[in-house]
Scaffold this active site. Structure first.
Site, PDB file in Angstrom:
ATOM      1  N   ASP A 149      73.221  17.169 104.895  1.00  0.00           N
ATOM      2  CA  ASP A 149      74.533  16.647 105.293  1.00  0.00           C
ATOM      3  C   ASP A 149      74.718  16.678 106.814  1.00  0.00           C
ATOM      4  O   ASP A 149      74.055  17.443 107.511  1.00  0.00           O
ATOM      5  CB  ASP A 149      75.647  17.511 104.680  1.00  0.00           C
ATOM      6  N   ASP A 150      75.671  15.883 107.247  1.00  0.00           N
ATOM      7  CA  ASP A 150      76.252  15.938 108.603  1.00  0.00           C
ATOM      8  C   ASP A 150      75.395  15.313 109.704  1.00  0.00           C
ATOM      9  O   ASP A 150      75.766  15.390 110.866  1.00  0.00           O
ATOM     10  CB  ASP A 150      76.623  17.377 109.011  1.00  0.00           C
TER      11      ASP A 150
ATOM     12  N   HIS B 169      71.732  21.261 105.964  1.00  0.00           N
ATOM     13  CA  HIS B 169      72.310  20.417 107.021  1.00  0.00           C
ATOM     14  C   HIS B 169      71.236  20.148 108.072  1.00  0.00           C
ATOM     15  O   HIS B 169      70.767  21.093 108.719  1.00  0.00           O
ATOM     16  CB  HIS B 169      73.512  21.120 107.660  1.00  0.00           C
TER      17      HIS B 169
ATOM     18  N   TYR C 217      82.946  19.050 102.341  1.00  0.00           N
ATOM     19  CA  TYR C 217      83.342  20.331 101.740  1.00  0.00           C
ATOM     20  C   TYR C 217      83.246  20.306 100.207  1.00  0.00           C
ATOM     21  O   TYR C 217      83.680  21.239  99.528  1.00  0.00           O
ATOM     22  CB  TYR C 217      84.765  20.747 102.160  1.00  0.00           C
TER      23      TYR C 217
ATOM     24  N   HIS D 194      84.114  13.005 108.604  1.00  0.00           N
ATOM     25  CA  HIS D 194      84.013  14.302 107.931  1.00  0.00           C
ATOM     26  C   HIS D 194      85.384  14.896 107.616  1.00  0.00           C
ATOM     27  O   HIS D 194      85.701  16.031 107.988  1.00  0.00           O
ATOM     28  CB  HIS D 194      83.176  15.287 108.776  1.00  0.00           C
TER      29      HIS D 194
HETATM   30 NI    NI Z   1      79.505  18.116 105.693  1.00  0.00          NI
END
Ligand code: NI
Length: 259
Positions: free
Chosen positions: A63-64, A205, A155, A118
């Site tokens: 993620d991210d 991540h 989240y 996000h």
């Molecule tokens: Ni995230």
């Protein structure tokens, strides 16, 4: 003796016991195999576990990202190891990283949507929810072409009403080593390899260098234990599960309740 041993090892590679894999992965000739005791006695437990069990599939998810430095190093390492992964990217991170996205797609990885900025979608304004998802979708299409970009809500938060606005499956996770908090590759790798089971979806991540190190260590350790790394989409297909738009999955055989 060596020849006989390798012939028997080949036999051992057939799925022989308690196979629950989908039909297209079954070998039609597979049936109970008789393995001479003297050969079994020569193999250590780990080798046996690797050889006689059905293939064990897991999905690594990141993620991210994308983030130029960390994501490209991760892609190098995954390519070297023949491991596929799934990237839930943030729209804001895309400008300037389009080539990385094209590389992901070209190297067999799955790309998903992690919203534009996000935001927490549960309880958010409905127009904003649609906008956050749509904006990233358009950017992904521009970078890698048409496709279905599954959503991972930031989240992991999603509620029933807003889930109705989502026209793809949503993916949660079943293993979370909290890599963003530990920031320690060895601890993250231990946390994952200590509890992972076939069919799991692992959350990491690619934004953090320590998570990239951890991911590659996880791949090395689990491949040695007979695990294969596939995309989330492939994991569903292998398990014979047709994912539904608007449902939130912890893994293919387990949905997560919406708020
Ligand atoms: Ni995230």
């Amino acid at each position: 003796m060596k020849k006989m041993k390798s012939a028997l090892l080949a036999l051992l590679l057939l799925p022989v016991w308690g196979c629950s894999r989908p039909a297209e992965l079954e070998s039609p000739a597979a049936g109970p195999a008789e393995i001479p005791l003297e050969i079994l006695g020569e193999l250590d437990g780990d080798t046996l576990e690797t050889l006689v069990e059905e293939p064990k599939y897991v999905a690594l998810t990141f993620d991210d990202g994308p983030r130029a430095s960390t994501t490209s190093r991760l892609l190098d390492g995954l390519l070297e190891r023949g491991a596929a992964a799934t990237f839930f990217v943030i729209g804001q991170q895309i400008p300037g990283n389009e080539a990385l996205l094209r590389r992901m797609a070209a190297e067999g990885h799955q790309i998903g949507n992690h919203t534009y900025s996000h935001v927490r979608l549960a309880g958010a304004d409905k127009d904003a929810v649609v906008e956050e998802i749509h904006k990233t979708e358009v950017m992904l299409q521009a970078a890698v072409g048409q496709g279905s970009f599954w959503l991972r809500p930031p989240y992991g938060r999603m509620d029933e009403q807003r889930a109705e606005l989502v026209n793809t499956p949503m993916i949660y996770w079943s293993v979370d080593p909290q890599d963003w908090k530990l920031l320690d590759a060895a601890k993250v790798a231990d946390a994952v390899t200590g509890c992972v089971r076939p069919g799991d979806i692992i959350l990491l991540h690619d934004f953090y260098p320590t998570s990239v190190d951890a991911a590659l260590e996880i791949v090395d350790r689990l491949q040695a234990r007979g695990f294969a790394f596939v995309t989330v989409e492939e994991l569903f297909r292998i398990q014979g599960v047709e994912p539904q738009a608007g449902s939130l999955y912890a893994c293919p055989n387990r949905t997560r309740c919406l708020e």
